[in-house]
Design an enzyme around this catalytic site. Structure first.
Site, short mmCIF file in Angstrom:
data_model
loop_
_atom_site.label_atom_id
_atom_site.label_comp_id
_atom_site.label_asym_id
_atom_site.label_seq_id
_atom_site.Cartn_x
_atom_site.Cartn_y
_atom_site.Cartn_z
CD GLU A 292 -3.55 -1.01 2.20
OE1 GLU A 292 -3.51 0.35 2.09
OE2 GLU A 292 -4.20 -1.35 1.30
CG HIS B 214 -2.60 -4.10 7.75
ND1 HIS B 214 -2.28 -4.71 7.31
CD2 HIS B 214 -3.49 -3.02 7.37
CE1 HIS B 214 -3.72 -4.92 7.07
NE2 HIS B 214 -4.00 -3.26 6.67
#
Length: 504
Positions: free
Chosen positions: A221, A490
């Site tokens: 990402e 995360h």
């Protein structure tokens, strides 16, 4: 194999590509600014945004978007054809004074350390959907935190006093603490209980800092190009080889128009011999806008009796929508085919393969009933998952890596140290880790009565290769790292493998 740094073969094409990007930028900025008006929970709490500001700003941004459309169309007509000449990644090579020593065989064993992390570096407006924003500030913090252990390792003074010690867990309270690096210290770890009295001796730990000796950093990402370039600058003093801006834009090699790259980013201490990227042909919904795929890299680690010692790293980010399990399975199947093709194309006779790692954000876990199809995929027969016992059963010390994005700015998880302390407790994991889901993505109500470890969707898998010199592989440590608290939704994960020549 010699890798040039620019994705383009000459300066003219690179300059035209840059011009096309500049022409597209006003429309891109206006669109991103409109989406950026969405508040995060932290902004709402601090009253940084107000309805009056939105009422004034929205008409101005819409006007800018409309006026910039003709210029953006011209930029698009220039930008799209140039994708045919663009290699699908950029490469940065830095000559560093501090380099790893090459491994020589026959001889002693060698340890290699890997980290995989989803850093959620999307444009501000899109990051707001994950309750994140402020990309310039976040990329600076992420770069600093990724290299904090490296910077401290450059000095002779120990770094252990700067951070909380890692938590060794998965054992009962009566079990002795594990030493971090051979020497037993009474404060080296905090042990937490496993429900139902299960044993749990294993390599797992919850750690605040990234290890000081990470050989390979695999990120997902990193979608924003400017953030990727900045991250490359921040990591380049510590990693000699960096592969970034990975992905095929436009219509090149993909079934749909790609606005964003793959988000994949890889930094290596060891020389990169070959790089290959493939875009997944199957995608749908919002994921179709990004060029999600597989990045495969071959690195040279040393030599053995005149032959190369090499390693393979494969980094990916799979399809996100929960209901599309079959797409994720198809992507994994295609990814395994690409891995075999890449390794067959770049191997040399007599190569000693030290490791073959497959890592990334898989967007499925090993506890949700809704992820049953992916949990039995063939990748788990070809590669080993240190955290997994079998389908729907993880090691007692494994925890989830996906945070409850609505809670990431709460005080209990606002710093790496606080996030570590919170996740040491089952109540904290219940509150701040995302829980098991059904096939359609809704929370699984049946999970409420059992042990709660959360969704583990970030993986580092490995496998051994037969070689002229046989090597044994030992998992020395698997880490759930809290250092990105407040910067991502995360946890990062780390794996340390020890490779040792097998006794003859």
């Amino acid at each position: 194999m010699v890798l040039r740094e620019s994705p383009f073969p000459n300066r003219l094409l690179r300059g035209l590509y840059s011009l096309g990007q500049h022409l597209l930028f006003p429309s891109y900025w206006a669109t991103d600014s409109l989406l950026d008006l969405r508040e995060t929970t932290a902004e709402r709490r601090q009253r940084q945004c107000c309805p009056l500001r939105a009422l004034v700003t929205i008409p101005l941004l819409l006007l800018l978007l409309i006026l910039s459309m003709p210029v953006a169309l011209l930029g698009l007509l220039l930008w799209l054809p140039l994708q045919a000449a663009r290699r699908p990644f950029a490469y940065k090579h830095n000559m560093l004074s501090r380099q790893p020593a090459g491994w020589e065989l026959p001889g002693k064993g060698q340890a290699f350390s890997f980290v995989s992390a989803n850093v959620c570096l999307l444009p501000n407006g899109l990051a707001k959907f994950s309750n994140l924003g402020q990309i310039k500030q976040r990329v600076a913090r992420i770069g600093q935190r990724l290299t904090q252990g490296e910077a401290s390792a450059s000095f002779a003074s120990p770094r252990s006093h700067q951070f909380l010690p890692p938590t060794k867990y998965g054992a009962t309270k009566s079990s002795p603490p594990w030493p971090e690096s051979g020497a037993r210290r009474p404060d080296a770890s905090v042990v937490i209980e496993v429900p139902d009295g299960d044993g749990g001796a294993g390599p797992g730990e919850i750690s605040v800092p990234f290890p000081p000796d990470v050989d390979f950093m695999c990120l997902q990402e990193v979608f924003d190009q400017r953030a990727g370039t900045r991250l490359c600058q921040l990591l380049s003093p510590f990693y000699e080889h960096i592969v970034y801006d990975v992905g095929a834009y436009g219509l090149k090699g993909c079934s749909a128009l790609k606005v964003f790259n793959s988000g994949l980013f890889l930094a290596s201490r060891y020389p990169v011999l070959a790089v290959q990227y493939h875009c997944y042909p199957k995608c749908s919904g919002e994921d179709a806008l990004s060029a999600k795929g597989l990045l495969s890299v071959q690195v040279q680690l040393g030599s053995a009796e005149g032959q190369r010692i090499v390693g393979y790293l494969n980094c990916t980010h799979l399809h996100a929508p929960a209901a599309d399990a079959q797409i994720r399975c198809d992507q994994l199947t295609q990814g395994l085919i690409w891995v075999h093709q890449f390794q067959d194309a770049h191997k040399q006779h007599g190569d000693v393969v030290a490791f073959d790692v497959f890592c990334g954000d898989f967007n499925f876990d090993n506890c949700s009933s809704g992820d049953e199809l992916e949990q039995t995929h063939d990748i788990f027969r070809q590669y080993q998952d240190p955290c997994r016992v079998g389908p729907r059963q993880d090691q007692p010390w494994a925890i989830g890596t996906l945070l409850n994005y609505l809670e990431i700015h709460e005080e209990a998880v606002s710093t790496p140290e606080k996030l570590k302390r919170t996740l040491e407790q089952e109540e904290g994991r219940w509150t701040y880790l995302a829980g098991p889901i059904l096939r359609d993505g809704r929370p699984d109500p049946s999970a409420a009565g059992g042990p709660w470890e959360g969704r583990r969707i970030d993986y580092i898998l490995y496998r051994e290769h037969p070689a002229p010199i046989s090597l044994t592989t030992e998992v020395e440590k698997f880490s759930f790292i809290t250092q990105l608290a407040g910067c991502s939704d995360h946890l990062a994960v780390g794996l340390r493998l020890f490779l040792n020549p097998a006794p003859q």
